[in-house]
Design a protein around this motif. Structure first.
Motif, PDB file in Angstrom:
ATOM      1  N   ALA A 240       0.709  -1.177  -0.168  1.00  0.00           N
ATOM      2  CA  ALA A 240       0.102  -0.154  -0.139  1.00  0.00           C
ATOM      3  C   ALA A 240       0.702   1.390   0.022  1.00  0.00           C
ATOM      4  O   ALA A 240       0.641   2.105  -0.717  1.00  0.00           O
ATOM      5  CB  ALA A 240      -0.983  -0.159   1.398  1.00  0.00           C
ATOM      6  N   LEU A 241       1.837   1.318   0.937  1.00  0.00           N
ATOM      7  CA  LEU A 241       2.655   2.611   0.965  1.00  0.00           C
ATOM      8  C   LEU A 241       3.560   2.588  -0.523  1.00  0.00           C
ATOM      9  O   LEU A 241       3.704   3.719  -0.970  1.00  0.00           O
ATOM     10  CB  LEU A 241       3.909   2.349   1.994  1.00  0.00           C
ATOM     11  CG  LEU A 241       4.685   3.435   2.090  1.00  0.00           C
ATOM     12  CD1 LEU A 241       3.941   4.936   2.341  1.00  0.00           C
ATOM     13  CD2 LEU A 241       5.714   3.320   3.297  1.00  0.00           C
ATOM     14  N   ALA A 242       3.919   1.477  -1.160  1.00  0.00           N
ATOM     15  CA  ALA A 242       4.673   1.345  -2.164  1.00  0.00           C
ATOM     16  C   ALA A 242       3.960   2.177  -3.460  1.00  0.00           C
ATOM     17  O   ALA A 242       4.479   3.000  -4.035  1.00  0.00           O
ATOM     18  CB  ALA A 242       5.347   0.269  -2.690  1.00  0.00           C
ATOM     19  N   LEU A 243       2.957   1.621  -3.463  1.00  0.00           N
ATOM     20  CA  LEU A 243       1.842   2.140  -4.370  1.00  0.00           C
ATOM     21  C   LEU A 243       1.366   3.677  -4.200  1.00  0.00           C
ATOM     22  O   LEU A 243       1.635   4.277  -5.371  1.00  0.00           O
ATOM     23  CB  LEU A 243       0.366   1.319  -4.471  1.00  0.00           C
ATOM     24  CG  LEU A 243       0.513  -0.060  -5.149  1.00  0.00           C
ATOM     25  CD1 LEU A 243      -0.555  -0.744  -4.635  1.00  0.00           C
ATOM     26  CD2 LEU A 243       0.548  -0.022  -6.561  1.00  0.00           C
ATOM     27  N   ALA A 244       1.553   4.137  -3.163  1.00  0.00           N
ATOM     28  CA  ALA A 244       1.112   5.604  -2.761  1.00  0.00           C
ATOM     29  C   ALA A 244       2.136   6.290  -3.139  1.00  0.00           C
ATOM     30  O   ALA A 244       2.088   7.428  -3.624  1.00  0.00           O
ATOM     31  CB  ALA A 244       0.757   5.816  -1.357  1.00  0.00           C
ATOM     32  N   VAL A 245       3.600   5.785  -2.791  1.00  0.00           N
ATOM     33  CA  VAL A 245       4.793   6.514  -3.206  1.00  0.00           C
ATOM     34  C   VAL A 245       4.979   6.649  -4.673  1.00  0.00           C
ATOM     35  O   VAL A 245       5.303   7.845  -5.170  1.00  0.00           O
ATOM     36  CB  VAL A 245       6.129   5.911  -2.171  1.00  0.00           C
ATOM     37  CG1 VAL A 245       7.329   6.664  -2.613  1.00  0.00           C
ATOM     38  CG2 VAL A 245       5.899   6.324  -0.815  1.00  0.00           C
ATOM     39  N   ALA A 246       4.854   5.624  -5.076  1.00  0.00           N
ATOM     40  CA  ALA A 246       4.932   5.504  -6.732  1.00  0.00           C
ATOM     41  C   ALA A 246       3.873   6.295  -7.449  1.00  0.00           C
ATOM     42  O   ALA A 246       4.322   7.027  -8.465  1.00  0.00           O
ATOM     43  CB  ALA A 246       4.655   4.103  -7.467  1.00  0.00           C
ATOM     44  N   GLU A 247       2.911   6.498  -7.028  1.00  0.00           N
ATOM     45  CA  GLU A 247       1.739   7.429  -7.524  1.00  0.00           C
ATOM     46  C   GLU A 247       2.289   8.690  -7.405  1.00  0.00           C
ATOM     47  O   GLU A 247       2.112   9.870  -8.276  1.00  0.00           O
ATOM     48  CB  GLU A 247       0.558   7.330  -6.695  1.00  0.00           C
ATOM     49  CG  GLU A 247      -0.778   8.144  -7.183  1.00  0.00           C
ATOM     50  CD  GLU A 247      -1.991   7.774  -6.578  1.00  0.00           C
ATOM     51  OE1 GLU A 247      -2.510   8.639  -5.934  1.00  0.00           O
ATOM     52  OE2 GLU A 247      -2.461   6.768  -6.513  1.00  0.00           O
ATOM     53  N   ARG A 248       2.762   9.047  -6.283  1.00  0.00           N
ATOM     54  CA  ARG A 248       3.266  10.557  -6.081  1.00  0.00           C
ATOM     55  C   ARG A 248       4.367  10.851  -6.796  1.00  0.00           C
ATOM     56  O   ARG A 248       4.836  11.982  -7.124  1.00  0.00           O
ATOM     57  CB  ARG A 248       3.647  10.977  -4.420  1.00  0.00           C
ATOM     58  CG  ARG A 248       2.034  11.177  -4.037  1.00  0.00           C
ATOM     59  CD  ARG A 248       1.799  10.523  -2.368  1.00  0.00           C
ATOM     60  NE  ARG A 248       0.850  10.860  -2.012  1.00  0.00           N
ATOM     61  CZ  ARG A 248      -0.225  10.025  -2.053  1.00  0.00           C
ATOM     62  NH1 ARG A 248      -0.088   9.020  -3.077  1.00  0.00           N
ATOM     63  NH2 ARG A 248      -1.543  10.203  -1.815  1.00  0.00           N
ATOM     64  N   THR A 249       5.453  10.074  -6.878  1.00  0.00           N
ATOM     65  CA  THR A 249       6.779  10.336  -7.403  1.00  0.00           C
ATOM     66  C   THR A 249       7.013   9.863  -9.087  1.00  0.00           C
ATOM     67  O   THR A 249       7.763  10.302  -9.775  1.00  0.00           O
ATOM     68  CB  THR A 249       8.026   9.438  -7.008  1.00  0.00           C
ATOM     69  OG1 THR A 249       7.572   8.100  -7.002  1.00  0.00           O
ATOM     70  CG2 THR A 249       7.921   9.738  -5.422  1.00  0.00           C
ATOM     71  N   GLY A 250       6.113   9.074  -9.619  1.00  0.00           N
ATOM     72  CA  GLY A 250       6.138   8.365 -10.800  1.00  0.00           C
ATOM     73  C   GLY A 250       7.101   7.294 -10.938  1.00  0.00           C
ATOM     74  O   GLY A 250       7.546   6.953 -12.163  1.00  0.00           O
ATOM     75  N   TRP A 251       7.776   7.015 -10.028  1.00  0.00           N
ATOM     76  CA  TRP A 251       8.960   5.942  -9.897  1.00  0.00           C
ATOM     77  C   TRP A 251       8.307   4.641  -9.826  1.00  0.00           C
ATOM     78  O   TRP A 251       7.331   4.183  -9.758  1.00  0.00           O
ATOM     79  CB  TRP A 251       9.729   6.143  -8.524  1.00  0.00           C
ATOM     80  CG  TRP A 251      10.562   7.266  -8.467  1.00  0.00           C
ATOM     81  CD1 TRP A 251      10.552   8.565  -9.447  1.00  0.00           C
ATOM     82  CD2 TRP A 251      11.320   7.785  -7.234  1.00  0.00           C
ATOM     83  NE1 TRP A 251      11.259   9.365  -8.871  1.00  0.00           N
ATOM     84  CE2 TRP A 251      11.739   9.267  -7.602  1.00  0.00           C
ATOM     85  CE3 TRP A 251      11.631   7.194  -6.009  1.00  0.00           C
ATOM     86  CZ2 TRP A 251      12.583   9.962  -6.617  1.00  0.00           C
ATOM     87  CZ3 TRP A 251      12.362   7.870  -5.081  1.00  0.00           C
ATOM     88  CH2 TRP A 251      12.812   9.182  -5.630  1.00  0.00           C
ATOM     89  N   ASP A 252       9.207   3.800 -10.489  1.00  0.00           N
ATOM     90  CA  ASP A 252       8.766   2.389 -10.725  1.00  0.00           C
ATOM     91  C   ASP A 252       8.689   1.557  -9.360  1.00  0.00           C
ATOM     92  O   ASP A 252       9.486   2.186  -8.321  1.00  0.00           O
ATOM     93  CB  ASP A 252       9.837   1.455 -11.624  1.00  0.00           C
ATOM     94  CG  ASP A 252       9.859   2.116 -12.913  1.00  0.00           C
ATOM     95  OD1 ASP A 252       8.722   2.241 -13.715  1.00  0.00           O
ATOM     96  OD2 ASP A 252      10.709   2.003 -13.823  1.00  0.00           O
ATOM     97  N   LEU A 253       8.305   0.578  -9.134  1.00  0.00           N
ATOM     98  CA  LEU A 253       7.921  -0.271  -8.008  1.00  0.00           C
ATOM     99  C   LEU A 253       8.912  -1.483  -8.263  1.00  0.00           C
ATOM    100  O   LEU A 253       9.197  -2.027  -9.591  1.00  0.00           O
ATOM    101  CB  LEU A 253       6.359  -0.962  -8.017  1.00  0.00           C
ATOM    102  CG  LEU A 253       5.390   0.427  -7.798  1.00  0.00           C
ATOM    103  CD1 LEU A 253       4.130   0.152  -8.297  1.00  0.00           C
ATOM    104  CD2 LEU A 253       5.574   0.641  -6.331  1.00  0.00           C
TER     105      LEU A 253
END
Length: 148
Positions: A25-38
């Motif tokens: 959940a945190l990884a998805l939220a951070v990726a959404e804000r940064t545009g970085w890959d998971l």
């Protein structure tokens, strides 16, 4: 980085939560804000392989990841996850998109470690991601971003 974004009591609680099953959940939220890959970490022990962690890949350095512990390398993440390198092989899957993580939360592909992300968890992860990203931006501007 977390110390700058959270009260010290909050850091331990966040680490427990986002290293203990809510990391996706945190990884998805951070990726959404940064545009970085998971990326995903799988732990293989013999013939058994299990998902261990979800995190965001730091652009420009495929050996650094951002998760609840800040920007760090895989050895530090594995240590936090209590993965024994003598008994378990860590396998990185990535970069992956959000759809891969969502696929691990539902249907026949659901993985018990990655539960469905309900509204409460999504909200908490979003608020946590906002604070982590704000702390990261502050550190990058000051030129003191952590490097393992």
């Amino acid at each position: 980085m977390l110390e700058a974004a959270f009260e010290s009591d909050d850091v331990d609680e966040l680490r427990d939560s986002y290293l203990g099953g809510a990391c996706h959940a945190l990884a998805l939220a951070v990726a959404e804000r940064t545009g970085w890959d998971l990326a995903l970490v799988w732990a293989a022990r013999g013939r058994r392989t299990e998902i261990a962690h979800a995190m965001v890949v730091v652009p420009g350095d495929e050996e650094l990841y951002l998760d609840v512990g800040g920007i760090r390398g895989l050895p530090e993440i594995l240590d936090d996850l209590r993965t024994d390198p003598d008994e378990e092989e860590a396998i990185i899957e990535g970069p992956v998109g959000p759809e891969r993580i969502h696929a691990l939360t539902r249907g026949r592909h659901a993985h018990r470690r990655f539960g469905e992300i309900g509204p409460e968890l999504a909200q908490h992860a979003a608020e946590t991601a906002d604070r982590i990203v704000a702390a990261l931006v502050t550190e990058l501007k000051s030129g003191s971003a952590p490097r393992p």
